[in-house]
Motif scaffolding. Structure first.
Motif, PDB file in Angstrom:
ATOM      1  N   PRO A 251       0.835  -1.198   0.000  1.00 58.49           N
ATOM      2  CA  PRO A 251       0.000   0.000   0.000  1.00 58.49           C
ATOM      3  C   PRO A 251       0.871   1.249   0.000  1.00 58.49           C
ATOM      4  CG  PRO A 251      -0.720  -1.579   1.667  1.00 58.49           C
ATOM      5  CD  PRO A 251       0.586  -2.064   1.148  1.00 58.49           C
ATOM      6  N   THR A 252       0.390   2.258  -0.718  1.00 57.58           N
ATOM      7  CA  THR A 252       1.124   3.515  -0.764  1.00 57.58           C
ATOM      8  C   THR A 252       0.885   4.304   0.513  1.00 57.58           C
ATOM      9  OG1 THR A 252      -0.746   4.556  -1.891  1.00 57.58           O
ATOM     10  CG2 THR A 252       0.979   3.595  -3.274  1.00 57.58           C
ATOM     11  N   GLY A 253       1.904   5.059   0.914  1.00 62.67           N
ATOM     12  CA  GLY A 253       1.774   5.864   2.114  1.00 62.67           C
ATOM     13  C   GLY A 253       1.960   5.030   3.364  1.00 62.67           C
ATOM     14  N   PRO A 254       1.991   5.686   4.512  1.00 63.76           N
ATOM     15  CA  PRO A 254       2.168   4.961   5.778  1.00 63.76           C
ATOM     16  C   PRO A 254       0.969   4.073   6.077  1.00 63.76           C
ATOM     17  CG  PRO A 254       1.641   7.267   6.187  1.00 63.76           C
ATOM     18  CD  PRO A 254       1.863   7.139   4.711  1.00 63.76           C
ATOM     19  N   TYR A 255       1.261   2.904   6.625  1.00 66.90           N
ATOM     20  CA  TYR A 255       0.193   1.965   6.964  1.00 66.90           C
ATOM     21  C   TYR A 255      -0.495   2.438   8.243  1.00 66.90           C
ATOM     22  CZ  TYR A 255      -2.057  -2.427   8.343  1.00 66.90           C
ATOM     23  OH  TYR A 255      -2.972  -3.388   8.731  1.00 66.90           O
ATOM     24  N   ASP A 256      -1.805   2.501   8.199  1.00 65.87           N
ATOM     25  CA  ASP A 256      -2.592   2.991   9.334  1.00 65.87           C
ATOM     26  C   ASP A 256      -3.696   1.983   9.611  1.00 65.87           C
ATOM     27  OD1 ASP A 256      -3.971   4.316  11.278  1.00 65.87           O
ATOM     28  OD2 ASP A 256      -4.426   6.100  10.077  1.00 65.87           O
ATOM     29  N   ARG A 257      -3.628   1.328  10.775  1.00 69.45           N
ATOM     30  CA  ARG A 257      -4.640   0.322  11.098  1.00 69.45           C
ATOM     31  C   ARG A 257      -6.047   0.911  11.133  1.00 69.45           C
ATOM     32  NH1 ARG A 257      -1.966  -3.243  16.071  1.00 69.45           N
ATOM     33  NH2 ARG A 257      -0.609  -4.564  14.777  1.00 69.45           N
ATOM     34  N   THR A 258      -6.171   2.158  11.521  1.00 68.92           N
ATOM     35  CA  THR A 258      -7.510   2.751  11.637  1.00 68.92           C
ATOM     36  C   THR A 258      -8.184   2.915  10.279  1.00 68.92           C
ATOM     37  OG1 THR A 258      -6.637   5.014  11.541  1.00 68.92           O
ATOM     38  CG2 THR A 258      -6.808   3.981  13.711  1.00 68.92           C
ATOM     39  N   PHE A 286      -8.604  -1.376  14.147  1.00 64.98           N
ATOM     40  CA  PHE A 286      -9.171  -1.654  12.834  1.00 64.98           C
ATOM     41  C   PHE A 286     -10.644  -1.236  12.782  1.00 64.98           C
ATOM     42  CE2 PHE A 286      -5.841  -4.924  13.377  1.00 64.98           C
ATOM     43  CZ  PHE A 286      -5.064  -4.655  12.263  1.00 64.98           C
ATOM     44  N   GLN A 287     -11.122  -0.914  11.592  1.00 65.33           N
ATOM     45  CA  GLN A 287     -12.553  -0.775  11.362  1.00 65.33           C
ATOM     46  C   GLN A 287     -13.126  -2.185  11.200  1.00 65.33           C
ATOM     47  OE1 GLN A 287     -13.559   2.020   8.223  1.00 65.33           O
ATOM     48  NE2 GLN A 287     -11.613   3.107   8.510  1.00 65.33           N
ATOM     49  N   ILE A 288     -14.071  -2.547  12.027  1.00 66.26           N
ATOM     50  CA  ILE A 288     -14.527  -3.939  12.102  1.00 66.26           C
ATOM     51  C   ILE A 288     -16.013  -4.028  11.795  1.00 66.26           C
ATOM     52  CG2 ILE A 288     -14.718  -5.972  13.581  1.00 66.26           C
ATOM     53  CD1 ILE A 288     -12.447  -4.898  15.249  1.00 66.26           C
ATOM     54  N   HIS A 289     -16.366  -5.028  11.043  1.00 65.64           N
ATOM     55  CA  HIS A 289     -17.773  -5.409  10.863  1.00 65.64           C
ATOM     56  C   HIS A 289     -17.887  -6.909  11.095  1.00 65.64           C
ATOM     57  CE1 HIS A 289     -21.803  -5.940   9.365  1.00 65.64           C
ATOM     58  NE2 HIS A 289     -21.369  -6.785   8.451  1.00 65.64           N
ATOM     59  N   VAL A 290     -18.774  -7.325  11.981  1.00 62.56           N
ATOM     60  CA  VAL A 290     -18.985  -8.732  12.301  1.00 62.56           C
ATOM     61  C   VAL A 290     -20.294  -9.186  11.672  1.00 62.56           C
ATOM     62  CG1 VAL A 290     -19.186 -10.450  14.129  1.00 62.56           C
ATOM     63  CG2 VAL A 290     -17.756  -8.437  14.481  1.00 62.56           C
ATOM     64  N   VAL A 291     -20.240 -10.240  10.880  1.00 66.94           N
ATOM     65  CA  VAL A 291     -21.447 -10.827  10.299  1.00 66.94           C
ATOM     66  C   VAL A 291     -22.018 -11.787  11.332  1.00 66.94           C
ATOM     67  CG1 VAL A 291     -22.434 -12.021   8.314  1.00 66.94           C
ATOM     68  CG2 VAL A 291     -20.367 -10.636   8.034  1.00 66.94           C
ATOM     69  N   LYS A 292     -23.005 -11.302  12.088  1.00 66.87           N
ATOM     70  CA  LYS A 292     -23.522 -12.066  13.220  1.00 66.87           C
ATOM     71  C   LYS A 292     -24.691 -12.976  12.870  1.00 66.87           C
ATOM     72  CE  LYS A 292     -22.260  -8.641  16.742  1.00 66.87           C
ATOM     73  NZ  LYS A 292     -22.752  -7.804  17.863  1.00 66.87           N
ATOM     74  N   THR A 293     -25.234 -12.858  11.685  1.00 68.11           N
ATOM     75  CA  THR A 293     -26.462 -13.580  11.357  1.00 68.11           C
ATOM     76  C   THR A 293     -26.214 -14.928  10.705  1.00 68.11           C
ATOM     77  OG1 THR A 293     -26.532 -12.375   9.253  1.00 68.11           O
ATOM     78  CG2 THR A 293     -27.773 -11.452  11.116  1.00 68.11           C
ATOM     79  N   ARG A 429      -0.980  -8.296  14.425  1.00 68.63           N
ATOM     80  CA  ARG A 429       0.180  -8.356  13.540  1.00 68.63           C
ATOM     81  C   ARG A 429      -0.037  -9.351  12.403  1.00 68.63           C
ATOM     82  NH1 ARG A 429       4.848 -10.240  15.882  1.00 68.63           N
ATOM     83  NH2 ARG A 429       3.850 -10.881  17.812  1.00 68.63           N
ATOM     84  N   LEU A 430      -0.762 -10.433  12.668  1.00 72.86           N
ATOM     85  CA  LEU A 430      -1.080 -11.374  11.594  1.00 72.86           C
ATOM     86  C   LEU A 430      -2.047 -10.752  10.596  1.00 72.86           C
ATOM     87  CD1 LEU A 430      -1.447 -14.694  13.633  1.00 72.86           C
ATOM     88  CD2 LEU A 430       0.456 -14.013  12.161  1.00 72.86           C
ATOM     89  N   LEU A 431      -2.971  -9.929  11.085  1.00 68.97           N
ATOM     90  CA  LEU A 431      -3.859  -9.211  10.164  1.00 68.97           C
ATOM     91  C   LEU A 431      -3.051  -8.220   9.328  1.00 68.97           C
ATOM     92  CD1 LEU A 431      -6.982  -8.463  12.424  1.00 68.97           C
ATOM     93  CD2 LEU A 431      -6.364 -10.556  11.217  1.00 68.97           C
ATOM     94  N   ASP A 432      -2.115  -7.526   9.969  1.00 64.07           N
ATOM     95  CA  ASP A 432      -1.231  -6.624   9.217  1.00 64.07           C
ATOM     96  C   ASP A 432      -0.482  -7.382   8.135  1.00 64.07           C
ATOM     97  OD1 ASP A 432      -1.978  -4.566  10.934  1.00 64.07           O
ATOM     98  OD2 ASP A 432      -0.218  -4.802  12.228  1.00 64.07           O
ATOM     99  N   ALA A 433       0.039  -8.565   8.492  1.00 63.45           N
ATOM    100  CA  ALA A 433       0.820  -9.349   7.535  1.00 63.45           C
ATOM    101  C   ALA A 433      -0.013  -9.744   6.329  1.00 63.45           C
ATOM    102  CB  ALA A 433       1.393 -10.592   8.220  1.00 63.45           C
ATOM    103  N   ALA A 434      -1.289 -10.082   6.562  1.00 66.38           N
ATOM    104  CA  ALA A 434      -2.152 -10.474   5.451  1.00 66.38           C
ATOM    105  C   ALA A 434      -2.438  -9.297   4.526  1.00 66.38           C
ATOM    106  CB  ALA A 434      -3.464 -11.055   5.987  1.00 66.38           C
ATOM    107  N   MET A 435      -2.457  -8.079   5.065  1.00 61.10           N
ATOM    108  CA  MET A 435      -2.793  -6.897   4.262  1.00 61.10           C
ATOM    109  C   MET A 435      -1.566  -6.122   3.804  1.00 61.10           C
ATOM    110  SD  MET A 435      -6.168  -5.377   6.227  1.00 61.10           S
ATOM    111  CE  MET A 435      -5.492  -5.405   7.891  1.00 61.10           C
ATOM    112  N   CYS A 436      -0.362  -6.656   4.007  1.00 62.75           N
ATOM    113  CA  CYS A 436       0.850  -5.888   3.728  1.00 62.75           C
ATOM    114  C   CYS A 436       1.106  -5.708   2.245  1.00 62.75           C
ATOM    115  CB  CYS A 436       2.053  -6.549   4.395  1.00 62.75           C
ATOM    116  SG  CYS A 436       2.581  -8.106   3.629  1.00 62.75           S
ATOM    117  N   GLY A 437       0.480  -6.528   1.394  1.00 63.61           N
ATOM    118  CA  GLY A 437       0.702  -6.433  -0.038  1.00 63.61           C
ATOM    119  C   GLY A 437       1.901  -7.219  -0.524  1.00 63.61           C
ATOM    120  N   GLY A 438       2.649  -7.832   0.372  1.00 67.53           N
ATOM    121  CA  GLY A 438       3.801  -8.645  -0.010  1.00 67.53           C
ATOM    122  C   GLY A 438       3.720 -10.009   0.638  1.00 67.53           C
TER     123      GLY A 438
END
Length: 690
Positions: A251-258, A286-293, A429-438
């Protein structure tokens, strides 16, 4: 010991108490004792980890009466071997427990609310798809699934009554045939325990992808929804110069979890019985959405295709960067991949029985613990599953038991509720790793630096991360290291001395996983002298060639070799300091190293991230005047995997023909490194202190 290990590892995945399922769809009753715990075979003298009728969120501790810790990253047992001898080849840990917790556990805290969408209207009745382009169904056992019919069609594919080709490389167990109560705890399952019935539910189908969409394939095939055909990818191997795999740009720019949107499949994620797992993700920002149904997909005769549109609608509305599932929610992830409606990054906690292959071109992080009570698989089987994905796009986060030290383990593998994910910011950190793009594996390795102080990292960089970089400091004739004396005293007023001292006194930024004796006194130790090792024959003939070979091997995998990431500074204690520093060929002999406690993480030479670990463990050499010595070494660790006491000295395959280069005691926050090659470590300094 070796025969016990073979017996313990050859049984493969186990089913819930009371039943054994086979991939062919059959099942058989097995003995169950009065508290519902299976009494299957195991290594050791008595059943391990028998569970109580009420299961706590973290699950029962393995090992019967053996002393154990609650999680992979919280066990604290004093003392651990730093070296291994040949006898360590027969020292193996006990097999994971076969105990299974009951499903009537009481929630520990109320479910977080207000994070999911409102419940959608009642889902439509399942529709049998007559289109010849519909993807195949998930069927029970190895036999082909029966054709799906409605009142007017002759067959599911409109030709010979056979189902369309499967998107998977082998038969997939029916979702309903898996363990009904295997969950990390959502409110749909806080009921009385149910015994799975040996029935074969009807085939489960999923909604076909839109026309023209290319479906990610399992095992190297591709399928287009425009034709419905499945054609194996049979292309000639590229030339060696063209084998470097181009990964998607970061991702371009600094990585921001929010700014990262994470969608969680609520079923199986433990919103009620394991709320800490959700909370650690929420606290990360993180911005989170849970599929509860989404209901329990492991109920008998459950039609996944009825509820998959609900998940797809939430994905389309929320537009997540990442989809996360856990436990039985893995059935929805498998169906989602099969539908072709999600090809973005994924994190899967617990390998679900329906998961038999990973889609190509998709970044996947798979987490599993060796002591999982419900989904019990051999480590090698899950490693083979991870290798079915695309190279440099997968990460296998695994926690396992160390070898036995006395009557207990120094670390224990996770249970179904993976406690190690809650420590050291591991799951975020594992979520970060999945979204790191590499490569997610490389990203996780980079995150290990946060456990080392910035001051120490700066000192390590000043000293250098390659064998040839050390020569700029040498004082031998022409800096060749061919003098009769290989030890040169470092000037206490020099910058070099100051940087070595910083590395020696540095403490980690978080509490250690192992017993830490009197940390306050460490800063007050007296350093008598620091000696530089200038052994040109050992450096030229052993360390430097291995360094170059390691760099080529990593670059051949399509990755960039990075000193400081693939090389480390670490500490070693031994009574044979003189032999190590003066040996003209190889200072370390991994397969001949002596040890008091055999091989806790497999055979090899053991190094500690922190000098105080060597001191606390009693591994220092004691001189006649009472002072002590230890070695500061430059390691060529490459890409490490989790160590295993059953490793025969050859590490697992990472991808293709490339194996891992070293092993560690923990993939979240490693404190122990184990090298298996004599050239993987160079003894750079000898520190004498009291």
């Amino acid at each position: 010991g070796a025969s016990n290990a073979a017996a313990g590892d050859a049984r493969g995945p186990r089913s819930p108490p009371g039943r054994v399922d086979s991939l062919a769809g059959g099942s058989a009753e097995v003995p169950v004792d009065k508290d519902g715990t299976g009494v299957g075979p195991h290594t050791g003298g008595s059943p391990i980890g028998a569970s109580s009728a009420k299961a706590s969120p973290t699950g029962p501790s393995p090992g019967g009466s053996l002393p154990s810790a609650a999680s992979q990253d919280c066990s604290k047992t004093p003392g651990q071997s730093m070296t291994a001898d040949a006898g360590g080849l027969n020292q193996v840990g006990l097999s994971p427990s076969a105990a299974a917790g009951a499903a009537d556990a009481t929630p520990t805290s109320p479910s977080p609310g207000g994070l999911g969408h409102a419940a959608p209207p009642d889902p439509p009745s399942p529709q049998r798809d007559r289109s010849p382009t519909a993807p195949p169904s998930l069927s029970t056992g190895g036999a082909p699934s029966p054709p799906q019919r409605d009142g007017n069609s002759d067959s599911a594919d409109g030709q010979d009554g056979q189902p369309p080709p499967s998107l998977f490389t082998s038969a997939m167990p029916a979702v309903g045939a898996a363990s009904v109560n295997a969950d990390q705890g959502d409110d749909a399952d806080a009921a009385a325990p149910q015994q799975p019935r040996p029935v074969s539910p009807p085939p489960i189908s999923v909604k076909p992808p839109p026309a023209g969409l290319t479906v990610p394939m399992f095992g190297g095939s591709t399928a287009s929804s425009a034709s419905g055909a499945v054609s194996p990818a049979r292309t000639a191997s590229p030339a060696p110069s063209a084998q470097r795999r181009t990964l998607e740009p970061p991702p371009t720019g600094p990585y921001d979890r929010t700014q990262q949107r994470v969608l969680i499949v609520g079923s199986g994620f433990g919103m009620e019985l394991n709320p800490a797992q959700y909370q650690v993700v929420a606290n990360a920002g993180f911005q989170i959405h849970v599929v509860k149904t989404l209901p329990n997909p492991e109920s008998p005769e459950f039609p996944v295709n009825t509820f998959l549109p609900t998940l797809i609608r939430d994905i389309e509305a929320f537009k997540p960067h990442l989809v996360v599932s856990a436990s039985k929610g893995g059935a929805y992830m498998t169906a989602l991949w099969q539908s072709g409606r999600w090809t973005g990054p994924c994190v899967i906690i617990n390998r679900h029985p329906t998961l038999i292959g990973l889609p190509k071109g998709v970044t996947v992080v798979l987490c599993h613990g060796s002591n999982d009570e419900y989904y019990q698989y051999r480590r090698g089987d899950i490693e083979a599953l991870v290798r079915s994905g695309s190279p440099n796009r997968t990460l296998f986060y695994y926690t396992g038991n160390s070898g036995l030290l006395g009557r207990g383990y120094t670390r224990e593998g996770d249970r179904h509720n993976m406690a190690s994910l809650l420590s050291y910011d591991c799951l975020p950190r594992l979520l970060d790793a999945a979204m790191c793009g590499g490569d997610p594996e490389i990203h996780l390795m980079l995150s290990w630096n946060r456990f080392v102080t910035a001051e120490r990292l700066a000192s390590e960089e000043w000293l250098g991360y390659s064998p040839h970089a050390l020569r700029r400091l040498w004082e031998s004739r022409d800096q060749k290291g061919m003098d009769d004396n290989v030890l040169f005293t470092v000037d206490p007023s020099s910058e070099e001395y100051a940087h070595v001292e910083i590395c020696f006194r540095a403490q980690p930024t978080v509490p250690r996983a192992y017993h830490d004796m009197n940390p306050g006194m460490w800063a007050h130790l007296d350093i008598f002298k620091i000696e530089r090792v200038e052994n040109g024959m050992q450096e030229d003939g052993n360390a430097e060639p291995y360094y170059r070979s390691l760099a080529r091997g990593i670059e051949n995998q399509g990755l960039e070799f990075s000193p400081g990431l693939h090389t480390k500074w670490a500490w070693h204690g031994s009574s044979a300091v003189e032999d190590i520093v003066s040996n003209p060929i190889s200072g370390f002999q991994p397969l001949m190293s002596g040890s008091r406690a055999s091989a806790l993480w497999g055979p090899g030479t053991y190094f500690a991230r922190d000098a105080k670990y060597v001191y606390d463990g009693g591994f220092c050499k004691i001189l006649p005047d009472g002072s002590k010595q230890m070695l500061l070494c430059l390691l060529m660790t490459g890409i490490p995997c989790l160590g295993d006491p059953s490793h025969p000295g050859v590490l697992p395959i990472r991808h293709g023909r490339h194996r891992y280069n070293s092993s560690v005691d923990c993939l979240s926050n490693p404190e122990i490194y184990v090298t298996q090659n004599p050239g993987a470590a160079y003894p750079a300094y000898v520190i004498t202190f009291a």
